[in-house]
Motif scaffolding. Structure first.
Motif, short mmCIF file in Angstrom:
data_model
loop_
_atom_site.label_atom_id
_atom_site.label_comp_id
_atom_site.label_asym_id
_atom_site.label_seq_id
_atom_site.Cartn_x
_atom_site.Cartn_y
_atom_site.Cartn_z
N ILE A 55 -32.03 9.45 -2.84
CA ILE A 55 -32.21 10.18 -1.92
C ILE A 55 -32.21 11.52 -1.74
O ILE A 55 -33.42 12.28 -2.06
N LEU A 56 -31.63 12.41 -2.23
CA LEU A 56 -31.10 13.75 -2.50
C LEU A 56 -31.93 14.46 -3.31
O LEU A 56 -32.83 14.64 -3.31
N HIS A 57 -31.68 13.55 -5.00
CA HIS A 57 -32.83 14.15 -5.50
C HIS A 57 -34.22 13.64 -5.15
O HIS A 57 -34.96 14.34 -6.53
N PHE A 58 -34.44 12.30 -4.76
CA PHE A 58 -35.70 12.33 -4.66
C PHE A 58 -36.09 13.28 -3.82
O PHE A 58 -37.67 14.11 -3.72
N SER A 59 -35.59 13.92 -2.27
CA SER A 59 -35.89 15.04 -1.85
C SER A 59 -36.02 16.52 -2.01
O SER A 59 -36.69 17.16 -1.65
#
Length: 605
Positions: A55-59
C-alpha cells in the motif's frame, strides 16, 4: 482477490471519513487525521490491513501526482527564475542539517559512514506533508511557501546523488565503467525525450483527444502520461516525483493545463490521503516497544536539531518573523526518500538491519509528530506572537466636525481618499500596526486601536463627529462597533459596509439605514460592461443593470421581515427569481421592437 480489494477499499475510505473530520473538528489537521486512521487499522491497531509495504508503494503515486500538478503551475521561465533559491536555499538547508546531525552522531561515537548516510537521509523532509500543509493553510504563495518549495525541490534532486553515494561507502559490488556509461547515457536520453516529447508530442496528442469530446479518455490519458513518466524515471534510477515535476513544468504553458489539473485533482487528493494513512500503518511499534528510550530520544534529537537549523536559516531566507517557527516545523520531519536511502544503505551493508529499522521508525514518528508541532505552534506560539505585536492604543487628538472611519483596508481607504480629496476632516482607526505604519508614510493620519472600545471612541471625538463609517473586515467586530455606538452615541449617523446579505440584515436590525454591500455594485458594473461587450447598446445595458439593482433592493426589503424564517425566505427568493425572469422577458420583447432605432443611434435618454 477482488473481494479483498473491495474490503480494503471500504476499510481505507471508512477510516478516512471517520478520522479526518474528527481531527479537523479538534484543530488537529487533515494529515494527522490520516495518520491516526492508519495506526488504527494497521498491524498494530485493529489489524484490518496487513499489506503495509504494498500500500505504501502504491500510495507514493499520490506524491508523484502532487509534484506533477505543482509543475503545471510553474512555467519554465518562472522555474529558471527560482534557480538561486532552489540551489542556494536548498543546498544550505541540506548541508547545514547534515553537518548538525552527522556532528552529533560522531560525538556519540557512531561510525562516520553510518553517521553521514543517516544524516543525509534525515536532512530530507516530507514533500507530501509539507506541501499539503502549505496548501491547507494557504501559504503556498507566501515567502514561507516559496522557501519551503525551493528546499523541497532541491531535496528531490539531492536524493539521487545520496542514493548513488551509498554503494561507494558500502561493500556492494561497484558497477563496471561500461555499465556506468550506459546508465548515464540512459539518463540523458530519457530526460531529452521528456523535454522533446512534452514540447512536440504530448500537446498534439492532447489536442487530438480533446477534439473527441470524451472527457473520460482525456482523464485516462492524463493518468497514463503521469504513470508512464514515473516508470521511465524509476527505470533510470531517478526520482519518479522529480520526473513528474519536470513534465508538469513542460506543460505549464499549455492550453490544456487547467483541464489536466481538474482531471487529476481528485486522484491526487485520495492518493495523498492513502499515503498518509499508509505511513501511519507502517509505524513498527515492535521496534518502538523494544527500544522506547532510544527511539524517542532519536526522534526528539532529530526534531530539535533540524528545527533549530531551519529556524536559523529562515532568517536568511526572508521568511517573516511571525512565520519562522512555522517554517521550521513544516520541514522538521524526515521524508519519504529517507526510506529509499536507508534501504539502499542496508543493501550495501552500510547499515545493519537493526539500524535501518530504527531509523525508519524515527522518520515515521517524526512525520506523525509534525501535525502535533503545528498544533503547538497554533495554540501556543502564534497567540504569544500576536500578543507581542499588540501595542497600546495611540493617543488621538480630539477633533470636531469630522468623520470617523473604522477599518482602513481596501474598502476604507477608497472612502478615506475620496473624503480627504474633498477637504473633509478624518479620524481613522485601525488595528493592524504594519498597515498603519505604511499609511503614515503617505501622510495619512491613522491611529492604532480597537474601534469597539468606548474610551477610544470618546477620544476619537465620536460625540462631536459628523458621521461614522464602519469599514471593518470582521463581521462580528463590525456589529460590536455598531452596538457600542448605538448605546453610547445614539445621535451619531452610521454608514456601514456589509460583507454579505446576512450581515446586511444584522445591520438593519440595529437601525443602520445607509449600507453598501462591498461586492454588489462593482459586480453590477462589470456585468453592465459584459453586456456592452456582447453587443448590447449603452442605454440597453445601463437599463438592464438599473432594473436588476432596483429589483434586488426591493427583494431584499421584502424578505427582510421574514429572513429568520428559513422556509418563508426560500419561498420568497423563488418568487423573486420568477418575477425577475418575467420582467426581463418583457424587456427583451420591447427591445426587439425598438432595436432598429437603437442601432441607428437614436437611443432613448
Amino acid at each position: 482477490m477482488e473481494t479483498n480489494f473491495l474490503v480494503n477499499a471500504v476499510v481505507y475510505l471508512g477510516a478516512a471519513v471517520l478520522a479526518v473530520p474528527i481531527a479537523k473538528r479538534f484543530g488537529l489537521g487533515a494529515v494527522l487525521g490520516y495518520l491516526i486512521a492508519g495506526v488504527a487499522i494497521g498491524p498494530w491497531g485493529l489489524r484490518l490491513i496487513t499489506e503495509v509495504d504494498d500500500i505504501l508503494h502504491f500510495s507514493e503515486f499520490g506524491v508523484v501526482l502532487l509534484l506533477f500538478m505543482i509543475g503545471l503551475e510553474l512555467e519554465p521561465k518562472r522555474l529558471w527564475a527560482l534557480r538561486r533559491p532552489i540551489f542556494g536555499w536548498g543546498g544550505a538547508q541540506v548541508g547545514a542539517v547534515t553537518v548538525a546531525l552527522a556532528g552529533a552522531a560522531l560525538l556519540l561515537g557512531i561510525d562516520w559512514k553510518v553517521a553521514l548516510i543517516a544524516a543525509l537521509g534525515l536532512s530530507l523532509s516530507s514533500t507530501a506533508i509539507a506541501l499539503a500543509t502549505l496548501g491547507e493553510r494557504n501559504l503556498t504563495a507566501t515567502p514561507t511557501g516559496s522557501a519551503s518549495f525551493s528546499i523541497l525541490l532541491f531535496q528531490d534532486v539531492a536524493a539521487i546523488p545520496m542514493i548513488a553515494l551509498v554503494p561507494v561507502l558500502g561493500v556492494a559490488a561497484a558497477q563496471g565503467s561500461e555499465q556506468g556509461l550506459l546508465g548515464g547515457l540512459r539518463v540523458v536520453l530519457v530526460l531529452a525525450g521528456l523535454v522533446l516529447g512534452g514540447r512536440f508530442l504530448v500537446r498534439p496528442v492532447l489536442r487530438y483527444i480533446a477534439a473527441t469530446g470524451m472527457r473520460e479518455i482525456f482523464t485516462a490519458f492524463s493518468l497514463l502520461l503521469v504513470i508512464a513518466i514515473a516508470l521511465l524515471m524509476q527505470w533510470i534510477g531517478m526520482s519518479m516525483a522529480l520526473g513528474a515535476f519536470i513534465s508538469g513544468v513542460l506543460l505549464a504553458d499549455s492550453e490544456y493545463r487547467h483541464a489536466l489539473e481538474t482531471d487529476l485533482e481528485p486522484f491526487k487528493g485520495l492518493l495523498l490521503g492513502l499515503f498518509f494513512t499508509a505511513v501511519g500503518m507502517s509505524v513498527d511499534f515492535g521496534v518502538l516497544f523494544g527500544q522506547p528510550g532510544l527511539i524517542l530520544g532519536l526522534v526528539a534529537a532529530l526534531l530539535v536539531l533540524k528545527t533549530g537549523v531551519l529556524y536559523l536559516l529562515s532568517k536568511a531566507f526572508g521568511v517573516p518573523r511571525s512565520q519562522q517557527a512555522l517554517f521550521a516545523f513544516i520541514l522538521s520531519q524526515g521524508g519519504e526518500f529517507a526510506f529509499v536511502v536507508f534501504a539502499a544503505a542496508e543493501t550495501a551493508r552500510v547499515f545493519s538491519a537493526g539500524v535501518a529499522a530504527v531509523l525508519v521508525v524515527v522518520v515515521t514518528l517524526s512525520m506523525v509528530a509534525t501535525p502535533l508541532l503545528l498544533l503547538f505552534h497554533d495554540r501556543v506560539l502564534a497567540p504569544r506572537w500576536r500578543e507581542a505585536k499588540v501595542r497600546p492604543a495611540d493617543r488621538i487628538e480630539t477633533q470636531e466636525d469630522h468623520v470617523i472611519i473604522a477599518g482602513f483596508g481596501r474598502f476604507g481607504q477608497i472612502i478615506g481618499r475620496l473624503l480627504r480629496a474633498n477637504q473633509v476632516a478624518l479620524t481613522v482607526l485601525d488595528h493592524d500596526p504594519d498597515q498603519i505604519e505604511l499609511l503614515r508614510k503617505f501622510g495619512l493620519k491613522v491611529f492604532y486601536g480597537d474601534a469597539t472600545r468606548i474610551d477610544l471612541l470618546k477620544a476619537a471625538g465620536a460625540g462631536k463627529a459628523r458621521a461614522l463609517v464602519v469599514a471593518i473586515d470582521g463581521i462580528e467586530d463590525s456589529l460590536a462597533l455598531v452596538d457600542a455606538v448605538r448605546a453610547n452615541f445614539p445621535d451619531l449617523p452610521i454608514m456601514a459596509r456589509a460583507r454579505n446579505v446576512t450581515h446586511l440584515y444584522d445591520l438593519m436590525d440595529r437601525g443602520v439605514t445607509i449600507i453598501e454591500r462591498e461586492t454588489f455594485e462593482s459586480a453590477l458594473r462589470l456585468g453592465q460592461q459584459v453586456l456592452r461587450q456582447l453587443g448590447f447598446g449603452a442605454w440597453q445595458a445601463r437599463q438592464a443593470a438599473h432594473k436588476f439593482r432596483q429589483h434586488n433592493i426591493a427583494s431584499l426589503q421584502a424578505v427582510y421581515p421574514f429572513y429568520k424564517d428559513q422556509d418563508q425566505t426560500i419561498s420568497m427568493a423563488r418568487q423573486s427569481r420568477e418575477e425577475l425572469d418575467a420582467m426581463f422577458a418583457r424587456d427583451l420583447d420591447a427591445i426587439k421592437q425598438e432595436q432598429n432605432s437603437w442601432n441607428d443611434g437614436d437611443k432613448p435618454g
